[in-house]
Design an enzyme around this catalytic site. Structure first.
Site: not given
Ligand code: ACO
Length: 428
Positions: A307, A364
């Site tokens: 998140h 979620d």
């Molecule tokens: N699985 C694997 N790796 C992940 C995940 C995941 N679910 N989420 C983040 N990471 C990793 C990224 O690859 C990144 O790694 P790095 O630093 O080596 O490049 C690091 O964790 C940070 O992730 P970002 O994508 O930069 O974080 P951001 O804050 O931009 O994204 C998000 C947050 C979009 C929620 C992300 O965690 C994600 O894609 N999660 C899966 C989708 C999801 O569950 N979305 C619902 C969110 S709740 C809502 O909106 C209601």
């Protein structure tokens, strides 16, 4: 004495006020930055940018705190109804009994949608995703209420638009499902409360008497409360952004629904169940899928994990996980997806990759499992989220318009070609 932030640019020191919220979060007010320095800031994804001051929802991502108008999400989910929470978010305080009765009656009165809208549904293919249908239908409401296009109409007229949206969204949502099933539409019934009415429109058939299950109603009420607002986020900021152009509220909410649809936002609840099913059908080897999620060459991410703001735990996920166990037990359901989800959570939480990046289950991760238990089909999960988020979107739009916020218009750093001469097509 108020605090000042100092910024040195090309040998000159500029001062900017520091502002503090009621929960002591601090921000540097850079609203005069470009005027005084000629510089703008760059913050892709708005990771550090406060887009507004808001008195609706407070969250502390480090401590896992979420409050609506000062009330904790735990207390609201345990004690309130979704309609009470909607009133709280929109009007700022918990309603008295009289206020609640009036609000409820007003919503109940408006649950029917114009008969002509039924024809729109018939034109969609049976396989149409209900989020696409819901966004279009919500925007279409504006064509039936053209007075809503006037940004300067009275507060009472604006209230009526809000009530219409709260009343009609569940009808449109349930009908998008009925349409996909090619089942007859069920009209709303005024004898039901908000959640029961939705369940009736989703699952009743004209041929049978429908019995509302109180366990299902209670669970749905809780889920909708947990989704009701979440301060600034992709869909809410979209609603505020569209609203800042003085577009009508139906159009703003339709834009919010579209933003919510993406799998990185509200669409994650559908993506989680599809992921769990994929893991289940693949033999249930959780370690293999955790490895895939960590592999930077592989686009697969653990859906429902991570998140932008929660870096410790998502308080909504904690409540939902508990509710999941309770609902499945009360309904006597044994869902192998829940076992896979729990295994996946355990493995990921012990894994250095997820630990070092503060990746935890979000709202979620478990919500889809409850929706499945309630009989809601997978493609409708994000629609359920939209019904829950509606009061938050409305409250945020109301706050933005009442504060006379200026039109949203970010800056950019241009990285394209510098001026060049036009080349005739024969010479390119
Ligand atoms: N699985 C694997 N790796 C992940 C995940 C995941 N679910 N989420 C983040 N990471 C990793 C990224 O690859 C990144 O790694 P790095 O630093 O080596 O490049 C690091 O964790 C940070 O992730 P970002 O994508 O930069 O974080 P951001 O804050 O931009 O994204 C998000 C947050 C979009 C929620 C992300 O965690 C994600 O894609 N999660 C899966 C989708 C999801 O569950 N979305 C619902 C969110 S709740 C809502 O909106 C209601």
């Amino acid at each position: 004495m108020s605090e000042i932030a100092k910024l040195e640019l090309e040998g000159t020191i500029y001062e900017f006020p520091i502002i503090e919220g009621t929960e002591n979060e601090k921000a540097i007010d850079i609203s005069k930055l470009r005027d005084t320095t000629g510089y703008v800031t760059l913050d892709t994804g708005y990771k550090n940018t406060g887009a507004t001051k808001s008195a609706i929802t407070f969250l502390d991502g480090e401590k896992g705190i979420l409050h609506y108008r000062g009330y904790s999400i735990e207390q609201l989910a345990e004690n309130a109804t979704f309609i009470e929470v909607a009133y709280l978010l929109i009007y700022g305080s918990l309603p008295t009994q009289l206020q609640l009765d009036t609000f409820t009656n007003n919503i109940t009165k408006h649950t029917l949608v114009h008969e002509d809208m039924k024809q729109f549904f018939e034109a969609y293919p049976a396989k149409a995703h209900p989020m696409g249908v819901l966004a279009s239908m919500t925007c279409s409401l504006s064509t039936f209420y053209p007075e809503s296009l006037d940004p300067n109409r009275s507060p009472e007229a604006k209230d009526l638009t809000m009530l219409r949206l709260l009343a009609k969204l569940p009808t449109l949502a349930a009908w998008s499902y009925k349409n996909a099933m090619r089942h007859p539409f069920m009209y709303p019934k005024n004898k039901y409360d908000y959640c029961s009415n939705f369940l009736h429109m989703m699952f009743a058939m004209p041929t049978e008497e429908y019995k509302v299950n109180p366990v299902v109603v209670k669970a749905l009420n809780k889920l909708l409360i947990l989704h009701a607002d979440h301060e600034q986020n992709c869909s809410t900021s979209t609603v505020r952004m569209v609203g800042s152009s003085q577009a009508n509220l139906y159009a703003c909410i339709a834009a919010g629904i579209s933003a919510l649809w993406g799998p990185l936002h509200g669409g994650a609840n559908q993506a989680v169940i599809e992921m769990l099913e994929q893991i289940h059908n693949d033999g249930g080897d959780v370690d293999k899928w955790v490895l895939k999620a960590k592999d930077k060459e592989d686009p697969f991410r653990l859906m429902g994990f991570g998140h932008r703001v929660y870096k410790n735990f998502d308080p909504r996920a904690t409540i939902i996980k508990k509710a999941c166990d309770d609902v499945l037990e009360q309904l006597g359901i044994n869902d192998p997806m829940l076992d896979i989800a729990k295994k996946l959570e355990k493995v990921a939480l012990e894994d250095e990759y997820f630990k070092s990046r503060n990746l935890y289950p979000n709202v979620d991760f478990y919500s889809g499992i409850i929706y499945r238990a309630l009989g809601i089909p997978t493609e409708m999960f994000t629609v359920m989220f939209a019904i829950g988020r509606l009061p938050g979107w409305i409250a945020q739009w109301k706050e933005m318009t009442e504060n006379n916020e200026p039109i949203g218009r970010p800056r950019q750093i241009y990285t394209g070609a510098t001026p060049r001469e036009y080349v005739d097509i024969a010479k390119r």
